[in-house]
Design a protein around this motif. Structure first.
Motif, PDB file in Angstrom:
ATOM      1  N   LEU A   1       0.822  -1.200   0.000  1.00 39.63           N
ATOM      2  CA  LEU A   1       0.000   0.000   0.000  1.00 39.63           C
ATOM      3  C   LEU A   1       0.861   1.257   0.000  1.00 39.63           C
ATOM      4  O   LEU A   1       0.640   2.166  -0.792  1.00 39.63           O
ATOM      5  N   TRP A   2       1.844   1.324   0.898  1.00 44.38           N
ATOM      6  CA  TRP A   2       2.663   2.539   0.997  1.00 44.38           C
ATOM      7  C   TRP A   2       4.144   2.242   1.209  1.00 44.38           C
ATOM      8  O   TRP A   2       4.988   3.086   0.958  1.00 44.38           O
ATOM      9  N   GLU A   3       4.498   1.056   1.633  1.00 49.93           N
ATOM     10  CA  GLU A   3       5.898   0.710   1.848  1.00 49.93           C
ATOM     11  C   GLU A   3       6.575   0.385   0.521  1.00 49.93           C
ATOM     12  O   GLU A   3       5.928   0.000  -0.443  1.00 49.93           O
ATOM     13  N   SER A   4       7.904   0.515   0.495  1.00 47.66           N
ATOM     14  CA  SER A   4       8.655   0.287  -0.742  1.00 47.66           C
ATOM     15  C   SER A   4       9.300  -1.090  -0.795  1.00 47.66           C
ATOM     16  O   SER A   4      10.077  -1.375  -1.697  1.00 47.66           O
TER      17      SER A   4
ATOM     18  N   VAL B   1      -3.427  -6.382  -1.058  1.00 51.31           N
ATOM     19  CA  VAL B   1      -2.605  -5.227  -0.695  1.00 51.31           C
ATOM     20  C   VAL B   1      -2.133  -5.383   0.746  1.00 51.31           C
ATOM     21  O   VAL B   1      -2.933  -5.692   1.636  1.00 51.31           O
ATOM     22  N   ILE B   2      -0.835  -5.155   0.962  1.00 47.50           N
ATOM     23  CA  ILE B   2      -0.239  -5.282   2.291  1.00 47.50           C
ATOM     24  C   ILE B   2       0.052  -3.902   2.854  1.00 47.50           C
ATOM     25  O   ILE B   2       0.622  -3.050   2.178  1.00 47.50           O
ATOM     26  N   SER B   3      -0.336  -3.697   4.105  1.00 41.81           N
ATOM     27  CA  SER B   3      -0.054  -2.460   4.822  1.00 41.81           C
ATOM     28  C   SER B   3       0.407  -2.826   6.223  1.00 41.81           C
ATOM     29  O   SER B   3      -0.401  -3.250   7.046  1.00 41.81           O
ATOM     30  N   ASP B   4       1.719  -2.701   6.469  1.00 44.22           N
ATOM     31  CA  ASP B   4       2.297  -3.116   7.744  1.00 44.22           C
ATOM     32  C   ASP B   4       1.974  -4.600   7.961  1.00 44.22           C
ATOM     33  O   ASP B   4       2.246  -5.413   7.093  1.00 44.22           O
ATOM     34  N   HIS B   5       1.366  -4.960   9.110  1.00 43.55           N
ATOM     35  CA  HIS B   5       1.009  -6.359   9.350  1.00 43.55           C
ATOM     36  C   HIS B   5      -0.471  -6.618   9.067  1.00 43.55           C
ATOM     37  O   HIS B   5      -1.070  -7.541   9.630  1.00 43.55           O
ATOM     38  N   ASN B   6      -1.039  -5.785   8.197  1.00 43.59           N
ATOM     39  CA  ASN B   6      -2.421  -5.959   7.762  1.00 43.59           C
ATOM     40  C   ASN B   6      -2.443  -6.255   6.264  1.00 43.59           C
ATOM     41  O   ASN B   6      -1.538  -5.853   5.528  1.00 43.59           O
ATOM     42  N   ALA B   7      -3.492  -6.927   5.837  1.00 46.44           N
ATOM     43  CA  ALA B   7      -3.656  -7.218   4.407  1.00 46.44           C
ATOM     44  C   ALA B   7      -5.123  -7.087   4.031  1.00 46.44           C
ATOM     45  O   ALA B   7      -6.016  -7.307   4.861  1.00 46.44           O
TER      46      ALA B   7
END
Length: 326
Positions: free
Chosen positions: A12-15, A57-63
């Motif tokens: 989602l926002w991480e590279s 989509v992955i966002s931190d430890h959420n999907a």
């Protein structure tokens, strides 16, 4: 009817690399393995038949996974952080209650046993309908005003919700607003325009005591979490950051960050601030003390986002514009 190709996997926002991240954080070999797990999980706990999974989509430890099912288009959202599971269950119950009050939220679908958040295979999952809408466009004054109205209505509902007295997180300790800003002003901020810092000091120095009581708030109200259709707000998403604070704090922070999505966060104009506030005050009018703190907080949150070094989106210039005449 199943798709021939597997789900699209992205961050989602991480590279970082999504394939490696999927394995490291969630324990799946690939996106196809996730789809297989989702098919079994939704059939078992919701009696939902998954026809295809288009995107994960992955966002931190959420999907999040976008699914085509026999029950329509759904989103499965799960966390692999066990320390967050109790909070996620409380948030799911709160969102369900808000939906019952007629607020435009993405309510979780109850499982077969009535649970709105299900723990399975080391994950905590909720299932929601896909809302047909686009992220708030801050270039559209009608949408901006509607977003202000939506936040006002949300604040009114949250203030009377059954969760209003329930601790949101054991890790949270409420710090008075004056103390937060004083602490920031006492720290070294050489990259922040000095005239703007001085203006903030003057505003804080003359600030009255707030005459409202901290209450439950959304915590992350901005374009990425507000869906619109035409001039209407049709969905307020992601209550995971719900917190206790003063309403004017969230109002000001949301105004400053209203245009932000997932990358390259930048400020919006004072005109957008004013449109957003005008919409909010059709529902919940600010008291004189809140009106003063609105000015304080809009400036403070703008200054807080001035980056060290290169400022490609213009946070420092936005802060300077806010201090003209002060």
């Amino acid at each position: 009817m199943e798709c021939d190709r597997g789900p699209r996997l992205e961050m989602l926002w991480e590279s970082c690399d999504p394939q490696q991240t999927l394995a490291q954080r969630f324990g799946f070999a690939d996106a196809d393995a996730v789809e297989g797990w989702l098919r079994v999980t939704l059939a078992t706990y919701w009696d939902v038949t998954v026809e295809s999974c288009e995107r994960i989509v992955i966002s931190d430890h959420n999907a999040l996974a976008w699914l085509t099912t026999a029950s329509g288009s759904l989103i499965a959202k799960w966390s692999a952080a066990p320390e967050l599971f109790p909070r996620l269950s409380r948030v799911a119950r709160l969102t369900q209650w808000l939906d019952g009050q007629g607020l435009p939220v993405s309510a979780p679908l109850p499982s077969l046993d009535g649970a709105v958040q299900v723990e399975v295979d080391g994950a905590s999952m909720a299932l929601q309908h896909v809302i047909d809408g686009d992220m708030l466009d801050v270039g559209d004054p009608q949408q901006v005003r509607a977003a202000g109205v939506a936040l006002g209505e949300l604040h009114q509902a949250l203030g009377r919700s059954p969760a209003a007295e329930e601790p949101v997180s054991q890790r949270e300790t409420f710090v008075p607003m004056m103390s937060r800003i004083a602490r920031w002003l006492e720290s070294e901020q050489p990259h922040v325009p000095k005239p703007a810092q001085q203006a903030l000091r003057r505003l804080v120095g003359s600030a009255p005591v707030l005459d409202d009581v901290p209450q439950l708030l959304h915590g992350d109200f901005r374009s990425a979490n507000v869906l619109c259709s035409g001039s209407s707000v049709v969905g307020v998403l992601d209550f995971e950051e719900v917190r206790f604070d003063h309403c004017v704090d969230e109002l000001a922070r949301s105004a400053v960050l209203l245009g932000t999505r997932f990358h390259d966060w930048g400020p919006v104009s004072p005109e957008v601030h004013a449109q957003f506030l005008a919409g909010y005050e059709t529902v919940r009018y600010l008291s004189p003390s809140e009106q003063h703190w609105w000015d304080v907080l809009v400036l403070w949150y703008t200054l807080a986002f001035v980056p060290v070094g290169h400022d490609p989106t213009g946070w420092a210039e936005s802060a300077r514009n806010l201090t003209v005449g002060r």
